[in-house]
Design a protein around this motif. Structure first.
Motif, PDB file in Angstrom:
ATOM      1  N   ARG A  45       0.838  -1.205   0.000  1.00 30.83           N
ATOM      2  CA  ARG A  45       0.000   0.000   0.000  1.00 30.83           C
ATOM      3  C   ARG A  45       0.872   1.253   0.000  1.00 30.83           C
ATOM      4  O   ARG A  45       0.934   1.984   0.984  1.00 30.83           O
ATOM      5  CB  ARG A  45      -0.932   0.001   1.211  1.00 30.83           C
ATOM      6  CG  ARG A  45      -1.997  -1.085   1.205  1.00 30.83           C
ATOM      7  CD  ARG A  45      -2.885  -1.024  -0.037  1.00 30.83           C
ATOM      8  NE  ARG A  45      -3.528   0.249  -0.219  1.00 30.83           N
ATOM      9  CZ  ARG A  45      -4.733   0.550   0.263  1.00 30.83           C
ATOM     10  NH1 ARG A  45      -5.416  -0.360   0.948  1.00 30.83           N
ATOM     11  NH2 ARG A  45      -5.279   1.735   0.034  1.00 30.83           N
ATOM     12  N   ASP A  47       0.253   3.956  -1.428  1.00 22.58           N
ATOM     13  CA  ASP A  47      -0.617   5.124  -1.254  1.00 22.58           C
ATOM     14  C   ASP A  47      -0.804   5.448   0.218  1.00 22.58           C
ATOM     15  O   ASP A  47      -0.775   6.626   0.632  1.00 22.58           O
ATOM     16  CB  ASP A  47      -1.979   4.873  -1.901  1.00 22.58           C
ATOM     17  CG  ASP A  47      -2.655   3.624  -1.367  1.00 22.58           C
ATOM     18  OD1 ASP A  47      -2.032   2.534  -1.414  1.00 22.58           O
ATOM     19  OD2 ASP A  47      -3.790   3.717  -0.885  1.00 22.58           O
ATOM     20  N   GLU A  48      -0.980   4.410   1.040  1.00 27.62           N
ATOM     21  CA  GLU A  48      -1.137   4.632   2.476  1.00 27.62           C
ATOM     22  C   GLU A  48       0.184   5.047   3.122  1.00 27.62           C
ATOM     23  O   GLU A  48       0.192   5.765   4.122  1.00 27.62           O
ATOM     24  CB  GLU A  48      -1.696   3.385   3.154  1.00 27.62           C
ATOM     25  CG  GLU A  48      -3.147   3.101   2.758  1.00 27.62           C
ATOM     26  CD  GLU A  48      -3.783   1.984   3.556  1.00 27.62           C
ATOM     27  OE1 GLU A  48      -3.103   1.420   4.445  1.00 27.62           O
ATOM     28  OE2 GLU A  48      -4.959   1.667   3.293  1.00 27.62           O
ATOM     29  N   THR A  51       0.252   8.646   2.667  1.00 24.32           N
ATOM     30  CA  THR A  51      -0.718   9.239   3.590  1.00 24.32           C
ATOM     31  C   THR A  51      -0.146   9.325   4.998  1.00 24.32           C
ATOM     32  O   THR A  51      -0.312  10.343   5.688  1.00 24.32           O
ATOM     33  CB  THR A  51      -2.015   8.401   3.600  1.00 24.32           C
ATOM     34  OG1 THR A  51      -2.538   8.323   2.275  1.00 24.32           O
ATOM     35  CG2 THR A  51      -3.049   9.026   4.511  1.00 24.32           C
ATOM     36  N   SER A 162      -5.667   8.795   0.434  1.00 30.90           N
ATOM     37  CA  SER A 162      -5.324   7.497  -0.146  1.00 30.90           C
ATOM     38  C   SER A 162      -6.123   7.232  -1.425  1.00 30.90           C
ATOM     39  O   SER A 162      -5.562   6.818  -2.454  1.00 30.90           O
ATOM     40  CB  SER A 162      -5.595   6.388   0.885  1.00 30.90           C
ATOM     41  OG  SER A 162      -5.329   5.123   0.331  1.00 30.90           O
ATOM     42  N   GLN A 165      -5.014   8.930  -4.619  1.00 30.42           N
ATOM     43  CA  GLN A 165      -3.828   8.379  -5.283  1.00 30.42           C
ATOM     44  C   GLN A 165      -4.120   7.103  -6.065  1.00 30.42           C
ATOM     45  O   GLN A 165      -3.353   6.749  -6.972  1.00 30.42           O
ATOM     46  CB  GLN A 165      -2.749   8.065  -4.234  1.00 30.42           C
ATOM     47  CG  GLN A 165      -2.274   9.252  -3.437  1.00 30.42           C
ATOM     48  CD  GLN A 165      -1.356   8.813  -2.317  1.00 30.42           C
ATOM     49  OE1 GLN A 165      -0.216   8.413  -2.562  1.00 30.42           O
ATOM     50  NE2 GLN A 165      -1.841   8.863  -1.093  1.00 30.42           N
ATOM     51  N   THR A 166      -5.207   6.400  -5.712  1.00 32.56           N
ATOM     52  CA  THR A 166      -5.408   5.071  -6.282  1.00 32.56           C
ATOM     53  C   THR A 166      -6.489   5.001  -7.361  1.00 32.56           C
ATOM     54  O   THR A 166      -6.432   4.118  -8.220  1.00 32.56           O
ATOM     55  CB  THR A 166      -5.765   4.069  -5.167  1.00 32.56           C
ATOM     56  OG1 THR A 166      -6.904   4.546  -4.435  1.00 32.56           O
ATOM     57  CG2 THR A 166      -4.598   3.896  -4.201  1.00 32.56           C
TER      58      THR A 166
END
Length: 267
Positions: A45, A47-48, A51, A162, A165-166
């Protein structure tokens, strides 16, 4: 709890603990910062991970700001200022958030959550200030539930980072971009409402209506977008749904009477 009311010595002691709590928050967030980022990357992850880089730093800033506010509160209690306990509620509210959110990312990947101690101590300090201020129990209950909305709607903003971004669709990117900052404004509005509520300020009702309305307007479209996109319940929804319930509660005649009577009592 009557023995706590107007207890300046207890207030000063709690304030000193609050000052130290800011340093504890700084240390715990700093030492877990990169390990959590790396853990999120290893968990697939990235993206996280980004974050966490953003929001955990913000939580550290908020925790340290709360510590500085506690210094002012300590001054207030030592000089028997009537406003000291209500400003302590503000400091406690900030440190509650700085302790709570940093528990979520590490817990999701099986890591330790040391900031739980910041959260628990801030929880005690928050209620301690309310007891010292002699706040009505019903007002405390409303403030507590509003605090839940404050935390939930802030987390919606974190989730939007998040999602931003995804997702690939341009309209969804725009939706999450719009929801991000406004949900944080809504969280700030709830924090202001809690302060106004417990200290009996005029415009309490109006600020509560604004906080609830902004939470619904910012959070509900994002939550429903998530439901349609994922075909399941979205964790973006609890914040705006609780805010909708609170809006109804605040508008009830009995609640308005409770708040107005408390404002008169504090005046």
């Amino acid at each position: 709890m009557k023995s706590f009311k107007n207890n300046e010595k207890l207030g000063a002691a709690l304030s000193f603990i609050g000052i130290l709590l800011g340093f504890l928050a700084l240390y715990l967030i700093a030492v877990t910062y990169i390990p959590i980022v790396e853990g999120k990357i290893l968990d697939g992850r990235p993206d996280e991970a980004i974050t966490v880089r953003i929001v955990h730093a913000l939580m550290g800033w908020i925790g340290m700001t709360g510590s500085a506010i506690w210094a002012v509160v300590l001054f207030g209690f030592l000089n028997k200022k009537e406003w000291a306990w209500s400003l302590g509620v503000v400091a406690g509210s900030l440190q509650l958030l700085s302790g709570f959110f940093p528990m979520i990312p590490p817990a999701s990947i099986g890591m330790a959550t040391p900031t739980i101690w910041v959260f628990l101590i801030a929880f005690v300090l928050w209620f301690g200030m309310l007891f010292i201020g002699g706040v009505n129990n019903k007002i405390i209950t409303l403030a507590f539930v509003s605090g839940l909305a404050y935390v939930m709607i802030f987390i919606d903003g974190v989730g939007a980072i998040s999602r931003y971004q995804t997702v690939q669709e341009s309209s969804l990117i725009g939706m999450y971009a719009m929801g991000l900052v406004v949900t944080w404004w809504a969280a700030a509005a709830w924090a202001v409402f809690i302060y106004f509520l417990v200290s009996g300020k005029v415009w309490t009702l109006e600020v509560g209506i604004f906080a609830a309305s902004l939470s619904i307007i910012a959070g509900l479209p994002v939550g429903l977008t998530d439901v349609v996109r994922l075909s399941r319940f979205s964790m973006f929804l609890p914040g705006p749904l609780l805010s909708a319930i609170l809006l109804v509660v605040i508008l009830l005649p009995n609640t308005q009477k409770l708040i107005n009577d408390w404002i008169k009592a504090e005046a």
